[in-house]
Design a protein around this motif. Sequence first.
Motif, PDB file in Angstrom:
ATOM      1  N   GLY A   1      35.660  19.252 118.881  1.00 38.68           N
ATOM      2  CA  GLY A   1      35.041  20.406 119.519  1.00 38.68           C
ATOM      3  C   GLY A   1      34.687  21.544 118.577  1.00 38.68           C
ATOM      4  O   GLY A   1      34.290  22.625 119.026  1.00 38.68           O
ATOM      5  N   ALA A   2      34.792  21.334 117.270  1.00 37.24           N
ATOM      6  CA  ALA A   2      34.602  22.410 116.284  1.00 37.24           C
ATOM      7  C   ALA A   2      33.135  22.721 116.023  1.00 37.24           C
ATOM      8  O   ALA A   2      32.267  21.861 116.127  1.00 37.24           O
ATOM      9  CB  ALA A   2      35.283  22.032 114.969  1.00 37.24           C
ATOM     10  N   ARG A   3      32.890  23.976 115.623  1.00 41.17           N
ATOM     11  CA  ARG A   3      31.614  24.397 115.037  1.00 41.17           C
ATOM     12  C   ARG A   3      31.806  24.278 113.535  1.00 41.17           C
ATOM     13  O   ARG A   3      32.667  24.941 112.960  1.00 41.17           O
ATOM     14  CB  ARG A   3      31.292  25.842 115.409  1.00 41.17           C
ATOM     15  N   VAL A   4      31.009  23.415 112.894  1.00 45.64           N
ATOM     16  CA  VAL A   4      31.240  23.037 111.495  1.00 45.64           C
ATOM     17  C   VAL A   4      30.060  23.437 110.615  1.00 45.64           C
ATOM     18  O   VAL A   4      28.903  23.190 110.964  1.00 45.64           O
ATOM     19  CB  VAL A   4      31.463  21.511 111.377  1.00 45.64           C
ATOM     20  N   LEU A   5      30.379  24.025 109.471  1.00 45.58           N
ATOM     21  CA  LEU A   5      29.395  24.297 108.433  1.00 45.58           C
ATOM     22  C   LEU A   5      29.700  23.376 107.271  1.00 45.58           C
ATOM     23  O   LEU A   5      30.819  23.367 106.756  1.00 45.58           O
ATOM     24  CB  LEU A   5      29.486  25.757 107.966  1.00 45.58           C
ATOM     25  N   ASP A   6      28.714  22.578 106.860  1.00 46.29           N
ATOM     26  CA  ASP A   6      28.830  21.717 105.682  1.00 46.29           C
ATOM     27  C   ASP A   6      27.882  22.270 104.635  1.00 46.29           C
ATOM     28  O   ASP A   6      26.669  22.068 104.699  1.00 46.29           O
ATOM     29  CB  ASP A   6      28.484  20.269 106.054  1.00 46.29           C
ATOM     30  N   GLY A   7      28.435  23.014 103.678  1.00 45.92           N
ATOM     31  CA  GLY A   7      27.637  23.615 102.620  1.00 45.92           C
ATOM     32  C   GLY A   7      27.531  22.688 101.426  1.00 45.92           C
ATOM     33  O   GLY A   7      28.486  21.982 101.128  1.00 45.92           O
ATOM     34  N   TYR A   8      26.410  22.713 100.741  1.00 46.60           N
ATOM     35  CA  TYR A   8      26.128  21.781  99.639  1.00 46.60           C
ATOM     36  C   TYR A   8      26.199  20.359 100.203  1.00 46.60           C
ATOM     37  O   TYR A   8      26.892  19.490  99.683  1.00 46.60           O
ATOM     38  CB  TYR A   8      27.112  21.937  98.492  1.00 46.60           C
ATOM     39  N   ALA A   9      25.476  20.103 101.275  1.00 44.81           N
ATOM     40  CA  ALA A   9      25.657  18.898 102.091  1.00 44.81           C
ATOM     41  C   ALA A   9      25.338  17.588 101.383  1.00 44.81           C
ATOM     42  O   ALA A   9      25.910  16.556 101.728  1.00 44.81           O
ATOM     43  CB  ALA A   9      24.836  19.009 103.371  1.00 44.81           C
ATOM     44  N   GLY A  10      24.413  17.579 100.424  1.00 45.97           N
ATOM     45  CA  GLY A  10      24.079  16.311  99.757  1.00 45.97           C
ATOM     46  C   GLY A  10      23.503  15.315 100.749  1.00 45.97           C
ATOM     47  O   GLY A  10      22.447  15.529 101.326  1.00 45.97           O
ATOM     48  N   SER A  11      24.215  14.231 101.006  1.00 51.35           N
ATOM     49  CA  SER A  11      23.785  13.229 101.994  1.00 51.35           C
ATOM     50  C   SER A  11      24.183  13.629 103.413  1.00 51.35           C
ATOM     51  O   SER A  11      23.761  12.991 104.372  1.00 51.35           O
ATOM     52  CB  SER A  11      24.401  11.868 101.659  1.00 51.35           C
ATOM     53  N   GLY A  12      25.035  14.644 103.528  1.00 51.26           N
ATOM     54  CA  GLY A  12      25.552  15.046 104.836  1.00 51.26           C
ATOM     55  C   GLY A  12      26.817  14.313 105.222  1.00 51.26           C
ATOM     56  O   GLY A  12      27.290  14.437 106.350  1.00 51.26           O
ATOM     57  N   ALA A  13      27.399  13.533 104.306  1.00 50.06           N
ATOM     58  CA  ALA A  13      28.542  12.668 104.640  1.00 50.06           C
ATOM     59  C   ALA A  13      29.707  13.429 105.276  1.00 50.06           C
ATOM     60  O   ALA A  13      30.278  12.957 106.259  1.00 50.06           O
ATOM     61  CB  ALA A  13      29.021  11.911 103.396  1.00 50.06           C
ATOM     62  N   LEU A  14      30.064  14.599 104.740  1.00 51.33           N
ATOM     63  CA  LEU A  14      31.206  15.326 105.311  1.00 51.33           C
ATOM     64  C   LEU A  14      30.900  15.832 106.720  1.00 51.33           C
ATOM     65  O   LEU A  14      31.680  15.625 107.649  1.00 51.33           O
ATOM     66  CB  LEU A  14      31.610  16.492 104.398  1.00 51.33           C
ATOM     67  N   GLY A  15      29.769  16.506 106.879  1.00 48.22           N
ATOM     68  CA  GLY A  15      29.416  17.033 108.192  1.00 48.22           C
ATOM     69  C   GLY A  15      29.180  15.950 109.225  1.00 48.22           C
ATOM     70  O   GLY A  15      29.567  16.083 110.393  1.00 48.22           O
ATOM     71  N   LEU A  16      28.547  14.852 108.807  1.00 46.91           N
ATOM     72  CA  LEU A  16      28.302  13.746 109.733  1.00 46.91           C
ATOM     73  C   LEU A  16      29.607  13.047 110.112  1.00 46.91           C
ATOM     74  O   LEU A  16      29.771  12.589 111.247  1.00 46.91           O
ATOM     75  CB  LEU A  16      27.297  12.765 109.133  1.00 46.91           C
TER      76      LEU A  16
END
Length: 193
Positions: A44-59
């Motif tokens: 349920g979190a609102r997430v910021l993935d900075g320096y996303a690259g491929s987006g792996a962390l945020g995804l």
Amino acid sequence: MTRIVAGSVGGRTLAVPPRGTRPTSERVREALFSRLEHLDAVEGARVLDGYAGSGALGLEAASRGAARVVLVEWGRAAADVCRRNAAALGLADRVAVVRDRVEAYTARPPAEPWDLVLLDPPYDVPDATLAEVLAALVPALTVESVVVVERSARSAAPPWPAGMHGFDTRTYGETAVHLGARSPVPDDEPARR
């Protein structure tokens, strides 16, 4: 090959930009998200993935139940890969991709505080730049928010600014993962919740 480790799209592969990024390994993401889920920081979190690259962390966060994820990436090719990955995984309704410098993006206050911030800057990003980003994030967090900074294991701990403190560091080979949080506000200051 880079894959989502777990969650609704666990096991699915991710495209990776041809150059200029260093995707977080599956082993590190698995350990990191195990720790974050133990802290109840993902669902349920609102997430910021900075320096996303491929987006792996945020995804990975979206796959594990984050409500909203913003992937911030300055590189045009990498931002395009982030968009394609979110669409291919069927997560585009909860994942926004913003092509911007992380320093500029975090300087603008978000509509709502971030619950989880994932920062995986290139290893050559100077400490002063990282300090600027972390300082800008302080008013965009609550005391329950978690900030993750991934760095080289040979680098010093992140320059946590006033109003934020580190509370855990784990090392996985050449990668160090630092967890931080907003420091409690003194009783004479209004708390943002």
